[in-house]
Write an enzyme that holds these catalytic residues in place. Sequence first.
Site, mmCIF file in Angstrom:
data_model
loop_
_atom_site.group_PDB
_atom_site.id
_atom_site.type_symbol
_atom_site.label_atom_id
_atom_site.label_comp_id
_atom_site.label_asym_id
_atom_site.label_seq_id
_atom_site.Cartn_x
_atom_site.Cartn_y
_atom_site.Cartn_z
ATOM 1 N N GLU A 1 -2.947 -27.930 -10.661
ATOM 2 C CA GLU A 1 -3.209 -29.473 -10.790
ATOM 3 C C GLU A 1 -1.994 -29.853 -10.044
ATOM 4 O OE1 GLU A 1 -5.599 -30.594 -12.146
ATOM 5 O OE2 GLU A 1 -6.320 -29.155 -13.765
ATOM 6 N N LEU A 2 -2.297 -30.511 -8.791
ATOM 7 C CA LEU A 2 -1.297 -30.861 -8.058
ATOM 8 C C LEU A 2 -0.963 -32.506 -7.969
ATOM 9 C CD1 LEU A 2 -1.556 -28.160 -5.482
ATOM 10 C CD2 LEU A 2 -0.393 -27.993 -7.434
ATOM 11 N N ALA B 1 9.620 -27.268 -16.435
ATOM 12 C CA ALA B 1 10.720 -27.732 -15.544
ATOM 13 C C ALA B 1 11.830 -27.372 -15.995
ATOM 14 C CB ALA B 1 10.428 -29.225 -15.218
ATOM 15 N N CYS C 1 0.601 -38.192 -12.324
ATOM 16 C CA CYS C 1 -0.279 -37.763 -11.180
ATOM 17 C C CYS C 1 -1.592 -38.408 -11.038
ATOM 18 C CB CYS C 1 -0.522 -36.202 -11.242
ATOM 19 S SG CYS C 1 -1.565 -35.930 -12.887
ATOM 20 N N LYS D 1 6.950 -21.399 -18.180
ATOM 21 C CA LYS D 1 8.120 -21.626 -17.427
ATOM 22 C C LYS D 1 7.900 -23.196 -17.414
ATOM 23 C CE LYS D 1 10.060 -22.787 -13.336
ATOM 24 N NZ LYS D 1 11.252 -23.641 -14.157
ATOM 25 N N SER E 1 4.048 -30.178 -7.952
ATOM 26 C CA SER E 1 4.042 -30.401 -6.534
ATOM 27 C C SER E 1 3.210 -29.686 -5.668
ATOM 28 C CB SER E 1 5.469 -30.535 -5.915
ATOM 29 O OG SER E 1 6.055 -29.287 -5.801
HETATM 30 P P1 NAP Z 1 7.613 -29.380 -8.970
HETATM 31 O O1 NAP Z 1 8.989 -29.722 -8.151
HETATM 32 O O2 NAP Z 1 6.545 -28.762 -8.298
HETATM 33 O O3 NAP Z 1 7.877 -28.773 -10.422
HETATM 34 C C1 NAP Z 1 6.728 -28.438 -11.068
HETATM 35 C C2 NAP Z 1 6.964 -27.145 -11.957
HETATM 36 O O4 NAP Z 1 7.077 -26.006 -10.654
HETATM 37 C C3 NAP Z 1 8.513 -27.027 -12.409
HETATM 38 O O5 NAP Z 1 8.373 -26.138 -13.435
HETATM 39 C C4 NAP Z 1 9.428 -26.334 -11.321
HETATM 40 O O6 NAP Z 1 10.273 -25.627 -11.806
HETATM 41 C C5 NAP Z 1 8.207 -25.351 -10.536
HETATM 42 N N1 NAP Z 1 8.570 -25.115 -9.346
HETATM 43 C C6 NAP Z 1 8.961 -25.654 -8.173
HETATM 44 N N2 NAP Z 1 9.132 -25.297 -7.160
HETATM 45 C C7 NAP Z 1 8.676 -23.961 -7.214
HETATM 46 C C8 NAP Z 1 8.365 -22.827 -6.738
HETATM 47 N N3 NAP Z 1 8.346 -22.966 -5.211
HETATM 48 N N4 NAP Z 1 7.636 -21.605 -7.151
HETATM 49 C C9 NAP Z 1 7.410 -21.687 -8.626
HETATM 50 N N5 NAP Z 1 7.507 -22.676 -9.245
HETATM 51 C C10 NAP Z 1 8.342 -23.889 -8.709
HETATM 52 O O7 NAP Z 1 6.927 -31.120 -9.234
HETATM 53 P P2 NAP Z 1 7.783 -32.318 -9.976
HETATM 54 O O8 NAP Z 1 8.248 -32.721 -8.697
HETATM 55 O O9 NAP Z 1 8.503 -31.893 -11.239
HETATM 56 O O10 NAP Z 1 6.295 -32.918 -10.513
HETATM 57 C C11 NAP Z 1 5.965 -33.945 -9.457
HETATM 58 C C12 NAP Z 1 4.605 -33.416 -8.951
HETATM 59 O O11 NAP Z 1 3.672 -32.985 -9.828
HETATM 60 C C13 NAP Z 1 3.906 -34.744 -8.351
HETATM 61 O O12 NAP Z 1 3.259 -34.500 -7.296
HETATM 62 C C14 NAP Z 1 2.836 -34.897 -9.340
HETATM 63 O O13 NAP Z 1 1.648 -35.827 -8.718
HETATM 64 C C15 NAP Z 1 2.353 -33.550 -9.852
HETATM 65 N N6 NAP Z 1 1.552 -33.573 -11.058
HETATM 66 C C16 NAP Z 1 0.448 -33.115 -11.064
HETATM 67 C C17 NAP Z 1 -0.352 -33.159 -12.187
HETATM 68 C C18 NAP Z 1 -1.908 -32.912 -12.280
HETATM 69 O O14 NAP Z 1 -2.309 -32.549 -13.455
HETATM 70 N N7 NAP Z 1 -2.397 -32.684 -11.310
HETATM 71 C C19 NAP Z 1 0.214 -33.624 -13.369
HETATM 72 C C20 NAP Z 1 1.602 -33.883 -13.384
HETATM 73 C C21 NAP Z 1 2.251 -33.719 -12.137
HETATM 74 P P3 NAP Z 1 12.015 -26.420 -11.704
HETATM 75 O O15 NAP Z 1 11.951 -27.351 -12.709
HETATM 76 O O16 NAP Z 1 12.843 -25.253 -12.118
HETATM 77 O O17 NAP Z 1 12.084 -26.479 -10.027
#
Ligand code: NAP
Length: 457
Positions: free
Chosen positions: A231-232, A159, A265, A157, A210
Amino acid sequence: MAIATTDPATGRVLKTFDAMSTEQVRQRVGAAAEAFAALRATTFAQRSEWMRAAADILDADTGDVAAMMTAEMGKTLKSAKAEVAKCATGCRYYAEHAEAFLADEPADAAAVKASRAYTRWQPLGPVLAVMPWNFPLWQAMRFAAPALMAGNTGLLKHASNVPQTALYLEDLFRRAGFPDGAFSTLLIGSAQVEGVLTDPRVVAATLTGSEAAGRSVAEIAGREVKKTVLELGGSDPFVVMPSADVRRAAEVAAIARCQNNGQSCIAAKRFIVHSDVYDEFAAAFAERMSALVVGDPMDEATDVGPLATEQGRADVEELVADAVSQGAEVLCGGQRPDRDGWWYPPTVIAGLTPQMRMWQEEVFGPVAGLFRVGSYAEAIEVANGTSFGLGSNAWTADPAEQESFVNDLEAGQVFINGMTTSYPELPFGGIKNSGYGRELSSLGIREFCNAKAVWIA
Ligand code: NAP
């Protein structure tokens, strides 16, 4: 969020997709379960052949895939090409090492009163991977390559803003020879994730994204008693001490903050500088940040393209405005340009105080926070003073101080005198609110395996 490709450089919607229906998703989960039965029965040699074929296809497709990623999320074309190459390397790494990583591990048979005792690593089944857009190919690949080599199947799944890259990944593994259903893309919104995760045929989940998304998926998985890897986010410290090569540190700092248009991240986000070298570092850093070329991400000369989404830019602007309204100083950048698309310039903010949101929160864009500290102890206190624990950097020429940083920084990675990055050979992951579990290396491939203890009389 609509499932669509929107060019971040212009804000124009290029292509839209319908979300898959519940029935279509159910069929794909069924195909993943069937493919698991077939895949687990194949040899490592067979899976390695397919994984190497995937790497070769990536090499051949580099130009087109890179341009697609740039169009979907705005990363520069040169960094997109590097990402494709990194994915091919990751595929070849697991093609070569998976069998050794998952070989039977002998135990002390006499101690357990057996003739033979060992651990056998076996795949678990279909794993759901919820992935972010920032490294749209690599984030998915760093799950897929070890998972498929272990004999698991994957349900992606991705983004909602990178649907074309998501579909490319499914196609890639099919073209490489993996059985149908071994790796499937689910074009679904986040609200449909619960339905997939509660399907009894799905055995585990990994999420990169996130903190809020991680908590939500882990909560569902907890109720279902299904393993998760998270991985957040992160707000990585980049500490500069008096013995450091300050000019080199400032040069690397600008790249570390602005790589991937500031949306990594493990980007360095908080620059914690000893007062003996603070003025020198701040001037050199602001100069480097200002010199970065902001522009068309398709142009090979560009260093920094637009942010991936309008909301992402609004979040960055809000954090900067909060700091400035409470007295922080803008050393460079800080104002969006007047043009279409989601642009924001490399920015350095000094004079942060604990009341400002930037002190604690992650800034997911090319904005650096500068912190002045008077001692090693204060540097560690500020560095560890967030709820995150993903990557970390320290710059010092003193070997004893290097060793202290290695021990004292609360993070999943510590890089000394260099920029944090990921390598297939090193484990990748976080502690605290940055998540749990590890990807890459031998640890990553074992996350979704059953460590079966075997005892033979
Ligand atoms: P995000 O909004 O959490 O989206 C990531 C994925 O999760 C997307 O596929 C999104 O789908 C899905 N998602 C969002 N809310 C959800 C929920 N309540 N239930 C199930 N799935 C859900 O993150 P982002 O804003 O795109 O990415 C930025 C964040 O990711 C930053 O905090 C960054 O540091 C972190 N990150 C961490 C790593 C690591 O390796 N630790 C790597 C990269 C990024 P939709 O697109 O359909 O909303």
